[in-house]
Motif scaffolding. Sequence first.
Motif, PDB file in Angstrom:
ATOM      1  N   ALA A 142      47.274 -25.135  47.672  1.00 29.74           N
ATOM      2  CA  ALA A 142      47.451 -26.092  48.076  1.00 29.74           C
ATOM      3  C   ALA A 142      46.798 -26.465  49.777  1.00 29.74           C
ATOM      4  O   ALA A 142      46.303 -27.238  49.771  1.00 29.74           O
ATOM      5  N   GLU A 143      46.808 -25.148  50.384  1.00 26.49           N
ATOM      6  CA  GLU A 143      46.641 -24.800  51.383  1.00 26.49           C
ATOM      7  C   GLU A 143      45.091 -24.922  51.373  1.00 26.49           C
ATOM      8  O   GLU A 143      44.172 -24.799  51.949  1.00 26.49           O
ATOM      9  N   ALA A 144      44.725 -23.931  50.750  1.00 28.07           N
ATOM     10  CA  ALA A 144      42.836 -23.384  50.183  1.00 28.07           C
ATOM     11  C   ALA A 144      42.547 -24.816  49.501  1.00 28.07           C
ATOM     12  O   ALA A 144      41.101 -25.376  49.826  1.00 28.07           O
ATOM     13  N   ARG A 145      43.493 -26.118  48.830  1.00 28.25           N
ATOM     14  CA  ARG A 145      42.609 -27.280  49.014  1.00 28.25           C
ATOM     15  C   ARG A 145      41.625 -28.101  49.846  1.00 28.25           C
ATOM     16  O   ARG A 145      40.640 -28.714  49.961  1.00 28.25           O
ATOM     17  N   GLN A 146      43.144 -28.112  50.438  1.00 25.90           N
ATOM     18  CA  GLN A 146      42.782 -28.876  52.157  1.00 25.90           C
ATOM     19  C   GLN A 146      41.611 -28.729  53.271  1.00 25.90           C
ATOM     20  O   GLN A 146      41.652 -28.706  53.679  1.00 25.90           O
ATOM     21  N   HIS A 147      42.348 -27.050  52.724  1.00 28.31           N
ATOM     22  CA  HIS A 147      40.649 -26.291  53.980  1.00 28.31           C
ATOM     23  C   HIS A 147      39.238 -26.542  53.218  1.00 28.31           C
ATOM     24  O   HIS A 147      38.165 -26.501  54.048  1.00 28.31           O
ATOM     25  N   ALA A 148      39.337 -26.615  52.249  1.00 33.48           N
ATOM     26  CA  ALA A 148      38.363 -26.899  51.371  1.00 33.48           C
ATOM     27  C   ALA A 148      37.502 -28.507  51.610  1.00 33.48           C
ATOM     28  O   ALA A 148      36.406 -29.362  51.860  1.00 33.48           O
ATOM     29  N   LEU A 149      38.621 -29.805  51.549  1.00 29.92           N
ATOM     30  CA  LEU A 149      38.293 -31.111  52.190  1.00 29.92           C
ATOM     31  C   LEU A 149      37.549 -31.514  53.553  1.00 29.92           C
ATOM     32  O   LEU A 149      37.064 -31.964  54.255  1.00 29.92           O
ATOM     33  N   ALA A 150      38.880 -30.004  54.604  1.00 28.57           N
ATOM     34  CA  ALA A 150      37.949 -30.085  55.948  1.00 28.57           C
ATOM     35  C   ALA A 150      36.841 -29.765  55.697  1.00 28.57           C
ATOM     36  O   ALA A 150      36.244 -30.153  57.021  1.00 28.57           O
ATOM     37  N   PHE A 151      36.475 -28.470  55.239  1.00 25.53           N
ATOM     38  CA  PHE A 151      35.142 -28.060  55.244  1.00 25.53           C
ATOM     39  C   PHE A 151      33.588 -29.219  55.067  1.00 25.53           C
ATOM     40  O   PHE A 151      33.575 -29.687  55.973  1.00 25.53           O
ATOM     41  N   LEU A 152      34.262 -29.703  53.531  1.00 21.92           N
ATOM     42  CA  LEU A 152      33.137 -31.044  53.761  1.00 21.92           C
ATOM     43  C   LEU A 152      33.799 -31.804  54.538  1.00 21.92           C
ATOM     44  O   LEU A 152      32.400 -32.658  55.194  1.00 21.92           O
ATOM     45  N   ASP A 153      34.137 -33.155  54.702  1.00 23.55           N
ATOM     46  CA  ASP A 153      34.785 -33.845  56.222  1.00 23.55           C
ATOM     47  C   ASP A 153      33.265 -33.424  57.755  1.00 23.55           C
ATOM     48  O   ASP A 153      33.128 -33.997  57.914  1.00 23.55           O
ATOM     49  N   GLN A 154      33.733 -31.940  57.513  1.00 19.53           N
ATOM     50  CA  GLN A 154      33.168 -31.749  59.100  1.00 19.53           C
ATOM     51  C   GLN A 154      31.688 -31.175  58.506  1.00 19.53           C
ATOM     52  O   GLN A 154      30.894 -31.500  59.582  1.00 19.53           O
ATOM     53  N   ALA A 155      31.490 -30.622  57.465  1.00 21.98           N
ATOM     54  CA  ALA A 155      29.679 -30.496  57.090  1.00 21.98           C
ATOM     55  C   ALA A 155      29.377 -32.068  57.338  1.00 21.98           C
ATOM     56  O   ALA A 155      27.956 -32.566  57.630  1.00 21.98           O
ATOM     57  N   GLU A 156      29.817 -32.781  56.684  1.00 24.45           N
ATOM     58  CA  GLU A 156      29.453 -34.968  56.690  1.00 24.45           C
ATOM     59  C   GLU A 156      29.280 -35.056  58.035  1.00 24.45           C
ATOM     60  O   GLU A 156      28.895 -36.165  58.920  1.00 24.45           O
ATOM     61  N   ALA A 157      29.913 -34.686  59.234  1.00 25.91           N
ATOM     62  CA  ALA A 157      30.614 -34.893  60.302  1.00 25.91           C
ATOM     63  C   ALA A 157      29.183 -34.458  61.472  1.00 25.91           C
ATOM     64  O   ALA A 157      28.935 -34.648  62.282  1.00 25.91           O
ATOM     65  N   ASP A 158      28.569 -33.161  61.186  1.00 24.64           N
ATOM     66  CA  ASP A 158      27.487 -32.702  61.539  1.00 24.64           C
ATOM     67  C   ASP A 158      26.542 -32.776  61.366  1.00 24.64           C
ATOM     68  O   ASP A 158      25.827 -31.748  61.727  1.00 24.64           O
ATOM     69  N   TYR A 159      26.931 -33.072  59.772  1.00 33.25           N
ATOM     70  CA  TYR A 159      25.252 -33.271  59.595  1.00 33.25           C
ATOM     71  C   TYR A 159      25.129 -33.966  58.689  1.00 33.25           C
ATOM     72  O   TYR A 159      25.748 -34.895  58.535  1.00 33.25           O
ATOM     73  N   PRO A 160      23.523 -34.544  58.478  1.00 27.09           N
ATOM     74  CA  PRO A 160      23.097 -36.147  58.079  1.00 27.09           C
ATOM     75  C   PRO A 160      23.362 -35.752  56.646  1.00 27.09           C
ATOM     76  O   PRO A 160      22.333 -35.474  55.582  1.00 27.09           O
ATOM     77  N   LEU A 161      24.837 -35.487  55.749  1.00 22.92           N
ATOM     78  CA  LEU A 161      25.019 -35.537  54.879  1.00 22.92           C
ATOM     79  C   LEU A 161      25.764 -35.998  54.244  1.00 22.92           C
ATOM     80  O   LEU A 161      26.694 -35.888  54.569  1.00 22.92           O
ATOM     81  N   SER A 162      25.763 -36.702  52.502  1.00 21.79           N
ATOM     82  CA  SER A 162      26.824 -37.512  52.046  1.00 21.79           C
ATOM     83  C   SER A 162      27.816 -36.509  50.620  1.00 21.79           C
ATOM     84  O   SER A 162      26.687 -36.154  49.824  1.00 21.79           O
ATOM     85  N   VAL A 163      28.758 -36.485  51.038  1.00 22.27           N
ATOM     86  CA  VAL A 163      28.690 -35.653  50.112  1.00 22.27           C
ATOM     87  C   VAL A 163      30.388 -36.512  49.129  1.00 22.27           C
ATOM     88  O   VAL A 163      31.369 -37.266  49.594  1.00 22.27           O
ATOM     89  N   PRO A 164      30.009 -37.197  48.150  1.00 23.16           N
ATOM     90  CA  PRO A 164      30.655 -37.680  46.656  1.00 23.16           C
ATOM     91  C   PRO A 164      31.451 -37.750  46.356  1.00 23.16           C
ATOM     92  O   PRO A 164      32.261 -36.364  46.197  1.00 23.16           O
ATOM     93  N   ALA A 165      32.739 -38.398  46.653  1.00 23.44           N
ATOM     94  CA  ALA A 165      34.273 -38.384  46.069  1.00 23.44           C
ATOM     95  C   ALA A 165      34.390 -37.659  44.754  1.00 23.44           C
ATOM     96  O   ALA A 165      35.464 -36.636  44.986  1.00 23.44           O
ATOM     97  N   ARG A 166      33.614 -37.802  44.061  1.00 25.70           N
ATOM     98  CA  ARG A 166      32.944 -36.287  42.744  1.00 25.70           C
ATOM     99  C   ARG A 166      32.849 -35.234  42.777  1.00 25.70           C
ATOM    100  O   ARG A 166      33.651 -34.517  42.384  1.00 25.70           O
ATOM    101  N   THR A 167      32.768 -34.974  43.873  1.00 30.86           N
ATOM    102  CA  THR A 167      32.010 -33.669  44.352  1.00 30.86           C
ATOM    103  C   THR A 167      32.440 -33.327  45.228  1.00 30.86           C
ATOM    104  O   THR A 167      33.491 -32.006  44.745  1.00 30.86           O
TER     105      THR A 167
END
Length: 159
Positions: A32-57
Amino acid sequence: MASHDDGDGCPVLDEYLIRAGCAFGGEDGCIAEARQHALAFLDQAEADYPLSVPARTRDLTQLVVSELVTNACKYAPGPVLVELRISTHVVDVVVWDSDPAVPAARAADPDRIGQHGLEIVKAVTEGLFIEQEPVGKRITARLALPGTPSRATAARSPR
Protein backbone atom coordinates in the motif's frame (compact mmCIF):
# COMPACT_ATOMS: atom_id res chain seq x y z
CA MET A 1 14.68 10.78 -28.74
CA ALA A 2 18.03 9.66 -27.42
CA SER A 3 18.22 6.61 -25.22
CA HIS A 4 20.71 4.23 -23.72
CA ASP A 5 20.43 0.82 -22.22
CA ASP A 6 20.98 0.77 -18.44
CA GLY A 7 21.34 -3.00 -18.43
CA ASP A 8 17.77 -4.20 -18.05
CA GLY A 9 17.07 -4.33 -21.76
CA CYS A 10 14.74 -1.34 -21.46
CA PRO A 11 16.08 1.74 -23.25
CA VAL A 12 16.38 4.54 -20.71
CA LEU A 13 15.29 7.89 -22.05
CA ASP A 14 17.74 10.78 -21.69
CA GLU A 15 14.85 13.16 -21.21
CA TYR A 16 13.14 11.82 -18.11
CA LEU A 17 11.42 14.74 -16.47
CA ILE A 18 11.58 13.32 -12.99
CA ARG A 19 12.80 10.16 -11.24
CA ALA A 20 12.16 9.05 -7.68
CA GLY A 21 13.21 6.01 -5.73
CA CYS A 22 12.10 4.48 -2.49
CA ALA A 23 13.07 1.45 -0.42
CA PHE A 24 10.52 -0.75 1.31
CA GLY A 25 11.24 -3.31 3.99
CA GLY A 26 9.16 -6.10 2.49
CA GLU A 27 6.55 -6.17 5.27
CA ASP A 28 2.81 -6.37 4.67
CA GLY A 29 2.15 -2.61 4.63
CA CYS A 30 4.81 -1.90 2.04
CA ILE A 31 2.50 -2.72 -0.90
CA ALA A 32 0.00 0.00 0.00
CA GLU A 33 2.88 2.34 0.80
CA ALA A 34 4.41 1.68 -2.64
CA ARG A 35 1.08 2.48 -4.35
CA GLN A 36 0.85 5.74 -2.37
CA HIS A 37 4.44 6.55 -3.34
CA ALA A 38 3.50 6.06 -7.02
CA LEU A 39 0.52 8.41 -6.75
CA ALA A 40 2.58 11.06 -4.98
CA PHE A 41 5.22 10.73 -7.71
CA LEU A 42 2.63 11.24 -10.48
CA ASP A 43 1.11 14.20 -8.59
CA GLN A 44 4.58 15.77 -8.30
CA ALA A 45 5.27 15.23 -12.00
CA GLU A 46 2.02 16.98 -12.91
CA ALA A 47 2.70 19.83 -10.48
CA ASP A 48 6.25 20.45 -11.71
CA TYR A 49 5.89 19.90 -15.47
CA PRO A 50 3.35 20.65 -18.21
CA LEU A 51 2.20 17.06 -18.09
CA SER A 52 -1.16 15.40 -17.65
CA VAL A 53 -1.37 11.85 -16.38
CA PRO A 54 -4.89 10.52 -17.04
CA ALA A 55 -6.80 8.53 -14.43
CA ARG A 56 -6.35 5.30 -16.42
CA THR A 57 -2.56 5.67 -16.47
CA ARG A 58 -2.57 6.51 -12.75
CA ASP A 59 -4.65 3.39 -12.06
CA LEU A 60 -2.44 1.18 -14.24
CA THR A 61 0.72 2.56 -12.61
CA GLN A 62 -0.68 1.69 -9.17
CA LEU A 63 -1.68 -1.77 -10.42
CA VAL A 64 1.78 -2.47 -11.84
CA VAL A 65 3.49 -1.21 -8.68
CA SER A 66 1.16 -3.33 -6.56
CA GLU A 67 1.71 -6.52 -8.56
CA LEU A 68 5.50 -6.18 -8.82
CA VAL A 69 5.99 -5.21 -5.18
CA THR A 70 3.65 -8.00 -4.05
CA ASN A 71 5.74 -10.54 -5.97
CA ALA A 72 8.97 -9.12 -4.57
CA CYS A 73 7.65 -9.24 -0.99
CA LYS A 74 6.30 -12.75 -1.48
CA TYR A 75 9.31 -14.38 -3.15
CA ALA A 76 12.41 -12.41 -2.13
CA PRO A 77 13.83 -11.89 1.34
CA GLY A 78 14.84 -8.40 2.37
CA PRO A 79 14.18 -4.96 1.00
CA VAL A 80 12.39 -3.97 -2.18
CA LEU A 81 13.57 -0.95 -4.14
CA VAL A 82 11.15 0.95 -6.36
CA GLU A 83 12.15 3.62 -8.86
CA LEU A 84 9.60 5.60 -10.87
CA ARG A 85 10.56 7.55 -13.97
CA ILE A 86 8.44 9.69 -16.26
CA SER A 87 8.96 11.43 -19.58
CA THR A 88 6.44 13.08 -21.85
CA HIS A 89 5.87 9.64 -23.43
CA VAL A 90 6.14 6.95 -20.75
CA VAL A 91 6.03 6.02 -17.10
CA ASP A 92 8.58 3.41 -16.05
CA VAL A 93 8.11 1.35 -12.90
CA VAL A 94 11.36 -0.31 -11.83
CA VAL A 95 11.37 -2.85 -8.98
CA TRP A 96 14.49 -4.51 -7.58
CA ASP A 97 14.50 -7.43 -5.15
CA SER A 98 17.11 -9.84 -3.81
CA ASP A 99 15.89 -13.04 -5.52
CA PRO A 100 17.88 -13.73 -8.72
CA ALA A 101 15.20 -16.07 -10.13
CA VAL A 102 13.64 -14.63 -13.28
CA PRO A 103 9.85 -14.79 -13.06
CA ALA A 104 7.75 -16.06 -15.93
CA ALA A 105 4.08 -15.55 -16.60
CA ARG A 106 2.22 -18.82 -16.36
CA ALA A 107 -0.04 -20.12 -19.07
CA ALA A 108 -3.60 -18.86 -18.84
CA ASP A 109 -5.71 -21.06 -16.60
CA PRO A 110 -9.19 -19.83 -15.64
CA ASP A 111 -9.31 -22.40 -12.83
CA ARG A 112 -6.09 -21.19 -11.18
CA ILE A 113 -6.61 -19.01 -8.14
CA GLY A 114 -3.90 -16.41 -7.77
CA GLN A 115 -0.49 -16.15 -9.43
CA HIS A 116 -1.79 -13.97 -12.25
CA GLY A 117 0.28 -10.88 -11.36
CA LEU A 118 2.90 -11.10 -14.08
CA GLU A 119 0.24 -11.94 -16.68
CA ILE A 120 -1.61 -8.77 -15.67
CA VAL A 121 1.52 -6.63 -15.79
CA LYS A 122 2.42 -7.94 -19.25
CA ALA A 123 -1.12 -7.26 -20.48
CA VAL A 124 -1.26 -3.60 -19.39
CA THR A 125 2.28 -2.44 -20.16
CA GLU A 126 4.09 -1.51 -23.35
CA GLY A 127 7.11 -3.49 -22.31
CA LEU A 128 8.39 -5.65 -19.49
CA PHE A 129 12.16 -6.02 -19.10
CA ILE A 130 13.91 -8.27 -16.57
CA GLU A 131 17.59 -8.22 -15.75
CA GLN A 132 19.46 -10.42 -13.32
CA GLU A 133 21.79 -8.37 -11.12
CA PRO A 134 24.87 -9.48 -9.14
CA VAL A 135 22.41 -9.63 -6.24
CA GLY A 136 18.78 -10.19 -7.20
CA LYS A 137 16.96 -8.86 -10.24
CA ARG A 138 15.48 -5.68 -11.63
CA ILE A 139 12.14 -5.57 -13.42
CA THR A 140 11.14 -2.55 -15.51
CA ALA A 141 7.54 -2.14 -16.67
CA ARG A 142 6.85 0.62 -19.18
CA LEU A 143 3.45 2.31 -19.53
CA ALA A 144 2.74 4.62 -22.46
CA LEU A 145 1.21 8.01 -21.78
CA PRO A 146 -1.68 9.12 -24.02
CA GLY A 147 -0.58 10.53 -27.33
CA THR A 148 2.17 7.91 -27.57
CA PRO A 149 1.38 5.10 -30.00
CA SER A 150 0.85 1.85 -28.14
CA ARG A 151 2.20 -1.51 -29.26
CA ALA A 152 -1.25 -2.47 -30.52
CA THR A 153 -1.61 0.75 -32.54
CA ALA A 154 1.92 0.45 -33.93
CA ALA A 155 1.26 -3.15 -34.93
CA ARG A 156 -1.86 -2.12 -36.89
CA SER A 157 -0.24 0.92 -38.56
CA PRO A 158 0.83 0.44 -42.18
CA ARG A 159 4.57 0.82 -42.69
